[in-house]
Design a protein around this motif. Structure first.
Motif, PDB file in Angstrom:
ATOM      1  N   ALA A  98     -21.853 -37.449   4.110  1.00 39.70           N
ATOM      2  CA  ALA A  98     -20.649 -36.777   4.577  1.00 39.70           C
ATOM      3  C   ALA A  98     -21.013 -35.435   5.193  1.00 39.70           C
ATOM      4  CB  ALA A  98     -19.663 -36.582   3.430  1.00 39.70           C
ATOM      5  N   ARG A  99     -20.282 -35.070   6.202  1.00 37.09           N
ATOM      6  CA  ARG A  99     -20.484 -33.772   6.858  1.00 37.09           C
ATOM      7  C   ARG A  99     -19.470 -32.768   6.323  1.00 37.09           C
ATOM      8  NH1 ARG A  99     -19.881 -32.866  13.328  1.00 37.09           N
ATOM      9  NH2 ARG A  99     -17.669 -32.780  12.754  1.00 37.09           N
ATOM     10  N   TRP A 100     -19.985 -31.627   5.896  1.00 31.13           N
ATOM     11  CA  TRP A 100     -19.140 -30.538   5.378  1.00 31.13           C
ATOM     12  C   TRP A 100     -18.981 -29.489   6.461  1.00 31.13           C
ATOM     13  CZ3 TRP A 100     -16.195 -29.417   1.234  1.00 31.13           C
ATOM     14  CH2 TRP A 100     -15.903 -28.087   0.946  1.00 31.13           C
ATOM     15  N   GLN A 101     -17.732 -29.207   6.784  1.00 29.70           N
ATOM     16  CA  GLN A 101     -17.439 -28.172   7.758  1.00 29.70           C
ATOM     17  C   GLN A 101     -17.345 -26.832   7.031  1.00 29.70           C
ATOM     18  OE1 GLN A 101     -13.564 -27.056   9.993  1.00 29.70           O
ATOM     19  NE2 GLN A 101     -14.400 -28.799  11.083  1.00 29.70           N
ATOM     20  N   ILE A 102     -18.274 -25.945   7.343  1.00 32.71           N
ATOM     21  CA  ILE A 102     -18.386 -24.698   6.584  1.00 32.71           C
ATOM     22  C   ILE A 102     -17.165 -23.803   6.792  1.00 32.71           C
ATOM     23  CG2 ILE A 102     -19.727 -22.575   6.343  1.00 32.71           C
ATOM     24  CD1 ILE A 102     -22.223 -24.234   7.043  1.00 32.71           C
ATOM     25  N   SER A 103     -16.676 -23.706   8.013  1.00 30.66           N
ATOM     26  CA  SER A 103     -15.547 -22.801   8.266  1.00 30.66           C
ATOM     27  C   SER A 103     -14.278 -23.295   7.586  1.00 30.66           C
ATOM     28  CB  SER A 103     -15.312 -22.653   9.764  1.00 30.66           C
ATOM     29  OG  SER A 103     -14.967 -23.911  10.337  1.00 30.66           O
ATOM     30  N   GLY A 104     -14.048 -24.581   7.604  1.00 29.97           N
ATOM     31  CA  GLY A 104     -12.834 -25.138   7.019  1.00 29.97           C
ATOM     32  C   GLY A 104     -12.972 -25.495   5.561  1.00 29.97           C
ATOM     33  N   GLN A 105     -14.223 -25.542   5.081  1.00 31.54           N
ATOM     34  CA  GLN A 105     -14.491 -25.846   3.673  1.00 31.54           C
ATOM     35  C   GLN A 105     -13.920 -27.220   3.276  1.00 31.54           C
ATOM     36  OE1 GLN A 105     -16.206 -23.503   1.036  1.00 31.54           O
ATOM     37  NE2 GLN A 105     -17.077 -23.463   3.095  1.00 31.54           N
ATOM     38  N   TYR A 106     -14.296 -28.230   4.050  1.00 23.70           N
ATOM     39  CA  TYR A 106     -13.901 -29.584   3.706  1.00 23.70           C
ATOM     40  C   TYR A 106     -14.857 -30.567   4.372  1.00 23.70           C
ATOM     41  CZ  TYR A 106     -11.745 -30.199   8.338  1.00 23.70           C
ATOM     42  OH  TYR A 106     -11.523 -30.306   9.687  1.00 23.70           O
ATOM     43  N   TYR A 107     -14.865 -31.807   3.850  1.00 26.34           N
ATOM     44  CA  TYR A 107     -15.656 -32.877   4.447  1.00 26.34           C
ATOM     45  C   TYR A 107     -14.860 -33.450   5.612  1.00 26.34           C
ATOM     46  CZ  TYR A 107     -18.545 -32.716   0.247  1.00 26.34           C
ATOM     47  OH  TYR A 107     -19.375 -32.307  -0.767  1.00 26.34           O
ATOM     48  N   ASP A 108     -15.380 -33.284   6.816  1.00 30.30           N
ATOM     49  CA  ASP A 108     -14.613 -33.740   7.968  1.00 30.30           C
ATOM     50  C   ASP A 108     -15.064 -35.098   8.499  1.00 30.30           C
ATOM     51  OD1 ASP A 108     -16.054 -31.616  10.629  1.00 30.30           O
ATOM     52  OD2 ASP A 108     -16.964 -33.124   9.310  1.00 30.30           O
ATOM     53  N   SER A 109     -16.169 -35.610   7.999  1.00 33.05           N
ATOM     54  CA  SER A 109     -16.629 -36.928   8.434  1.00 33.05           C
ATOM     55  C   SER A 109     -17.375 -37.604   7.294  1.00 33.05           C
ATOM     56  CB  SER A 109     -17.558 -36.811   9.649  1.00 33.05           C
ATOM     57  OG  SER A 109     -16.894 -36.239  10.743  1.00 33.05           O
ATOM     58  N   TRP A 110     -17.133 -38.892   7.149  1.00 33.75           N
ATOM     59  CA  TRP A 110     -17.762 -39.692   6.100  1.00 33.75           C
ATOM     60  C   TRP A 110     -18.335 -40.971   6.699  1.00 33.75           C
ATOM     61  CZ3 TRP A 110     -17.602 -38.852   0.643  1.00 33.75           C
ATOM     62  CH2 TRP A 110     -16.847 -37.749   0.243  1.00 33.75           C
ATOM     63  N   GLY A 111     -19.413 -41.430   6.098  1.00 34.95           N
ATOM     64  CA  GLY A 111     -19.851 -42.783   6.376  1.00 34.95           C
ATOM     65  C   GLY A 111     -19.034 -43.770   5.565  1.00 34.95           C
ATOM     66  N   GLN A 112     -19.282 -45.042   5.773  1.00 34.55           N
ATOM     67  CA  GLN A 112     -18.505 -46.065   5.069  1.00 34.55           C
ATOM     68  C   GLN A 112     -19.066 -46.348   3.680  1.00 34.55           C
ATOM     69  OE1 GLN A 112     -20.926 -46.841   7.081  1.00 34.55           O
ATOM     70  NE2 GLN A 112     -22.036 -48.407   5.940  1.00 34.55           N
ATOM     71  N   GLY A 113     -20.265 -45.841   3.417  1.00 39.58           N
ATOM     72  CA  GLY A 113     -20.883 -46.031   2.114  1.00 39.58           C
ATOM     73  C   GLY A 113     -21.768 -47.264   2.075  1.00 39.58           C
ATOM     74  N   THR A 114     -22.751 -47.212   1.196  1.00 41.06           N
ATOM     75  CA  THR A 114     -23.635 -48.352   0.993  1.00 41.06           C
ATOM     76  C   THR A 114     -23.810 -48.583  -0.507  1.00 41.06           C
ATOM     77  OG1 THR A 114     -25.792 -49.329   1.554  1.00 41.06           O
ATOM     78  CG2 THR A 114     -25.766 -46.962   1.162  1.00 41.06           C
ATOM     79  N   GLN A 115     -23.638 -49.816  -0.924  1.00 46.89           N
ATOM     80  CA  GLN A 115     -23.698 -50.164  -2.341  1.00 46.89           C
ATOM     81  C   GLN A 115     -25.147 -50.363  -2.769  1.00 46.89           C
ATOM     82  OE1 GLN A 115     -21.246 -50.900  -4.940  1.00 46.89           O
ATOM     83  NE2 GLN A 115     -23.140 -50.889  -6.143  1.00 46.89           N
ATOM     84  N   VAL A 116     -25.495 -49.744  -3.882  1.00 51.13           N
ATOM     85  CA  VAL A 116     -26.811 -49.960  -4.471  1.00 51.13           C
ATOM     86  C   VAL A 116     -26.628 -50.360  -5.927  1.00 51.13           C
ATOM     87  CG1 VAL A 116     -28.904 -48.831  -5.280  1.00 51.13           C
ATOM     88  CG2 VAL A 116     -28.136 -48.485  -2.951  1.00 51.13           C
ATOM     89  N   THR A 117     -27.336 -51.396  -6.324  1.00 54.09           N
ATOM     90  CA  THR A 117     -27.334 -51.850  -7.710  1.00 54.09           C
ATOM     91  C   THR A 117     -28.747 -51.755  -8.255  1.00 54.09           C
ATOM     92  OG1 THR A 117     -25.502 -53.367  -7.273  1.00 54.09           O
ATOM     93  CG2 THR A 117     -26.812 -53.776  -9.248  1.00 54.09           C
ATOM     94  N   VAL A 118     -28.855 -51.106  -9.412  1.00 54.05           N
ATOM     95  CA  VAL A 118     -30.145 -51.007 -10.092  1.00 54.05           C
ATOM     96  C   VAL A 118     -30.100 -51.935 -11.290  1.00 54.05           C
ATOM     97  CG1 VAL A 118     -31.824 -49.510 -11.199  1.00 54.05           C
ATOM     98  CG2 VAL A 118     -30.376 -48.625  -9.340  1.00 54.05           C
ATOM     99  N   SER A 119     -30.907 -52.974 -11.236  1.00 55.88           N
ATOM    100  CA  SER A 119     -30.870 -53.987 -12.291  1.00 55.88           C
ATOM    101  C   SER A 119     -32.200 -54.729 -12.336  1.00 55.88           C
ATOM    102  CB  SER A 119     -29.734 -54.979 -12.019  1.00 55.88           C
ATOM    103  OG  SER A 119     -29.763 -56.027 -12.975  1.00 55.88           O
TER     104      SER A 119
END
Length: 120
Positions: A98-119
């Protein structure tokens, strides 16, 4: 508009290293206006911030994971990377960049995520 795309290992055995890449398109990872963050969410748990890399390559990590975590970047490929060493089943999660916008103090862009399983 910037887009983030994570890739990860899917299924990993305990004690192995989790390696992730976040490929950024539509914008550079070098501007000082942003930091680039890794965040995960395990089943039934709150989102957990893992760490960040800033425009100058400096990093900051969640203290409890600092000894097992590394974040780096490849500016030529516009990519951010995450490693989590000595994986345990507790590292099973969806991992996001995720990208954090420093001036606005929020995450302005996210990826869709990737699932990882440790087993085993």
């Amino acid at each position: 508009q910037v887009q983030l795309q994570e890739s990860g290992p899917g299924l990993v055995r305990p004690s192995q290293t989790l390696s992730f890449t976040c490929t950024v398109s539509g914008g550079s990872i070098t501007p000082s206006a942003y930091t680039w963050n890794w965040i995960r969410q395990s089943p039934g748990k709150e989102m957990e911030w893992l760490g960040l890399i800033a425009y100058d390559g400096s990093t900051n990590y969640r203290p409890s994971l600092k000894s097992r975590t590394s974040i780096s970047r490849d500016t030529s490929k516009n990519q951010i990377s995450l490693e989590v060493r000595s994986a345990t089943p507790e590292d099973t999660a969806v991992y996001y960049c995720a990208r954090w916008q420093i001036s606005g103090q929020y995450y302005d862009s996210w990826g869709q995520g990737t699932q990882v399983t440790v087993s085993s």
